[in-house]
Design an enzyme around this catalytic site. Structure first.
Site, PDB file in Angstrom:
ATOM      1  N   TYR A  33       0.831  -1.201   0.000  1.00  0.00           N
ATOM      2  CA  TYR A  33       0.000   0.000   0.000  1.00  0.00           C
ATOM      3  C   TYR A  33       0.864   1.248   0.000  1.00  0.00           C
ATOM      4  CZ  TYR A  33       0.792   1.008   5.022  1.00  0.00           C
ATOM      5  OH  TYR A  33       1.349   1.333   6.233  1.00  0.00           O
ATOM      6  N   ARG A  52       8.163   4.091  -4.735  1.00  0.00           N
ATOM      7  CA  ARG A  52       8.269   3.098  -3.657  1.00  0.00           C
ATOM      8  C   ARG A  52       7.266   1.970  -3.874  1.00  0.00           C
ATOM      9  NH1 ARG A  52       7.613   5.104   2.357  1.00  0.00           N
ATOM     10  NH2 ARG A  52       5.469   5.315   1.647  1.00  0.00           N
ATOM     11  N   ARG A 100      -7.513 -20.529  -1.972  1.00  0.00           N
ATOM     12  CA  ARG A 100      -6.494 -20.406  -0.928  1.00  0.00           C
ATOM     13  C   ARG A 100      -5.391 -21.452  -1.087  1.00  0.00           C
ATOM     14  NH1 ARG A 100      -5.151 -22.055   4.271  1.00  0.00           N
ATOM     15  NH2 ARG A 100      -4.208 -20.402   5.531  1.00  0.00           N
ATOM     16  N   LYS A 149       6.456  -2.076   1.853  1.00  0.00           N
ATOM     17  CA  LYS A 149       5.292  -1.486   2.527  1.00  0.00           C
ATOM     18  C   LYS A 149       4.082  -2.411   2.396  1.00  0.00           C
ATOM     19  CE  LYS A 149       3.197   3.099   3.185  1.00  0.00           C
ATOM     20  NZ  LYS A 149       3.323   3.141   4.635  1.00  0.00           N
ATOM     21  N   GLU A 181      11.734   2.421  14.326  1.00  0.00           N
ATOM     22  CA  GLU A 181      10.862   3.499  13.839  1.00  0.00           C
ATOM     23  C   GLU A 181       9.582   3.514  14.651  1.00  0.00           C
ATOM     24  OE1 GLU A 181       9.698   2.679   9.711  1.00  0.00           O
ATOM     25  OE2 GLU A 181       9.744   0.540  10.132  1.00  0.00           O
ATOM     26  N   LEU A 205      10.949   1.157   7.171  1.00  0.00           N
ATOM     27  CA  LEU A 205      10.387   1.611   5.901  1.00  0.00           C
ATOM     28  C   LEU A 205      11.169   2.849   5.445  1.00  0.00           C
ATOM     29  CD1 LEU A 205       8.017   1.128   3.875  1.00  0.00           C
ATOM     30  CD2 LEU A 205       6.949   3.101   4.962  1.00  0.00           C
TER      31      LEU A 205
HETATM   32  N1  PDD Z   1       2.835   5.078   7.244  1.00  0.00           N
HETATM   33  N2  PDD Z   1       7.478   3.803   8.857  1.00  0.00           N
HETATM   34  C1  PDD Z   1       6.337   3.101   8.843  1.00  0.00           C
HETATM   35  C2  PDD Z   1       6.302   1.786   9.539  1.00  0.00           C
HETATM   36  C3  PDD Z   1       5.196   3.610   8.186  1.00  0.00           C
HETATM   37  O1  PDD Z   1       4.057   2.899   8.163  1.00  0.00           O
HETATM   38  C4  PDD Z   1       5.272   4.882   7.561  1.00  0.00           C
HETATM   39  C5  PDD Z   1       4.106   5.485   6.832  1.00  0.00           C
HETATM   40  C6  PDD Z   1       6.493   5.587   7.618  1.00  0.00           C
HETATM   41  C7  PDD Z   1       6.661   6.928   6.957  1.00  0.00           C
HETATM   42  O2  PDD Z   1       6.699   6.810   5.564  1.00  0.00           O
HETATM   43  P1  PDD Z   1       6.212   8.005   4.624  1.00  0.00           P
HETATM   44  O3  PDD Z   1       6.996   9.199   5.008  1.00  0.00           O
HETATM   45  O4  PDD Z   1       6.526   7.531   3.262  1.00  0.00           O
HETATM   46  O5  PDD Z   1       4.735   8.177   4.876  1.00  0.00           O
HETATM   47  C8  PDD Z   1       7.568   5.011   8.258  1.00  0.00           C
HETATM   48  C9  PDD Z   1       1.650   5.575   6.555  1.00  0.00           C
HETATM   49  C10 PDD Z   1       1.506   7.055   6.646  1.00  0.00           C
HETATM   50  C11 PDD Z   1       0.440   4.806   7.060  1.00  0.00           C
HETATM   51  O6  PDD Z   1       0.590   3.612   7.253  1.00  0.00           O
HETATM   52  O7  PDD Z   1      -0.645   5.388   7.212  1.00  0.00           O
END
Ligand code: PDD
Length: 285
Positions: A33, A52, A100, A149, A181, A205
């Site tokens: 996503y 990405r 499945r 992601k 993170e 990420l």
């Molecule tokens: N999340 N690390 C993780 C685990 C994340 O899920 C996200 C983003 C980030 C930041 O990435 P970016 O700057 O590209 O948004 C870092 C999104 C916002 C979400 O899951 O809603």
């Protein structure tokens, strides 16, 4: 009012949008996503998110379901149809629906593509950006490919709930003594004027906001160190903050109940937030 959402080529009222119970996103979290923010009706850093997405899909042996330009047009049309001024656009691509089986289905199985909007009026002026947020630390118990992601978000969701149960806003995940993170954002500290954030690898990420913020910081002659940092270092830091597409640059003022710096948003985080919003708006599409 019902939103218009995009499902596999159709723009439908959300009540009518359906995905198969056999979809591999549902059964195996076999899906990736992206979340792109919208400010003033325009997409922030769309190109970074599209790149990405392509990388995440590639790491899982999936192609892009369509060109980047076609994806951009869908984002734009959804923003328009939903009168989205400030908010987020969520995009998910799965390996599609198949009976499945742990083995992947035939490569010609149509992928599922879903997009929807979330309206967040005043997103760039969130009150928390003036007070800062509180985080707690939790062990990082996610899988080893956090650079992809995927929609496997149960552990981050549990982290968020653990934070709320402890009276905080979010959790920072810790592995081998070092912060990886936040549950849905990248984590930073500032010590003696140096911005420190985890180096890129499979442990985190590769945030699109992170890349932009570090570029702006370096352009503003701020010093940046991309390396692991411990919870102890964070607790004695001058400042802390997180970045993401939905929070931009968000100051962190408390970690595990301990005040960071003065307990108010720091100068570096505040300045980086201003620069990020100003520069990103200029090139929004
Ligand atoms: N999340 N690390 C993780 C685990 C994340 O899920 C996200 C983003 C980030 C930041 O990435 P970016 O700057 O590209 O948004 C870092 C999104 C916002 C979400 O899951 O809603």
């Amino acid at each position: 009012m019902s939103r218009t959402v995009y499902v596999n080529g159709d723009y439908l009222p959300e009540e009518e949008a359906k995905i198969s119970v056999f979809d591999r996103g549902f059964l195996f979290a076999d899906a990736v996503y992206e979340v792109t923010s919208v400010l003033g009706g325009k997409l922030i850093d769309f190109d970074g998110h599209a790149k990405r997405l392509e990388r995440s899909l590639g790491e899982l042996g999936m192609p892009m379901p369509m060109s980047r330009d076609a994806l951009l047009q869908i984002h734009r049309r959804l923003a328009q149809e939903n009168d989205l001024e400030d908010g987020l656009i969520y995009l998910q691509v799965t390996r599609g629906a198949a009976d499945r089986d742990f083995a992947y289905p035939a490569p010609d199985t149509p992928q599922s593509v879903v997009l929807f909007t979330q309206s967040k009026p005043g997103l760039a002026d969130a009150p928390q950006s003036r007070t800062g947020i509180k985080v707690v630390t939790v062990p990082d118990e996610r899988w080893g490919r956090r650079d992809i992601k995927t929609v496997q978000l149960l552990y981050p969701s549990m982290g968020k709930m653990a934070a709320k149960a402890r009276g905080a806003d979010d959790a920072w995940m810790v592995e081998d003594g070092a912060v990886t993170e936040g549950t849905s954002n990248n984590a930073y500290i500032v010590r003696d004027g140096v911005i420190v954030t985890r180096h890129l690898g499979t442990e985190i990420l590769h945030g699109i906001t992170r890349a932009a913020v570090l570029r702006f910081a370096r352009e503003a002659q701020m010093r940046v160190e991309e390396r692991a940092f411990t919870v102890e270092e964070a607790l004695s830091a001058d400042e802390a903050f997180v970045t993401s597409a939905s929070a931009f640059v968000m100051p962190v003022v408390e970690i595990d109940g301990q005040r960071i710096g003065t307990g108010a948003p720091g100068r570096v985080a505040t300045r980086l937030r201003e620069i990020y919003l100003e520069e990103s708006r200029k090139v929004a599409v």
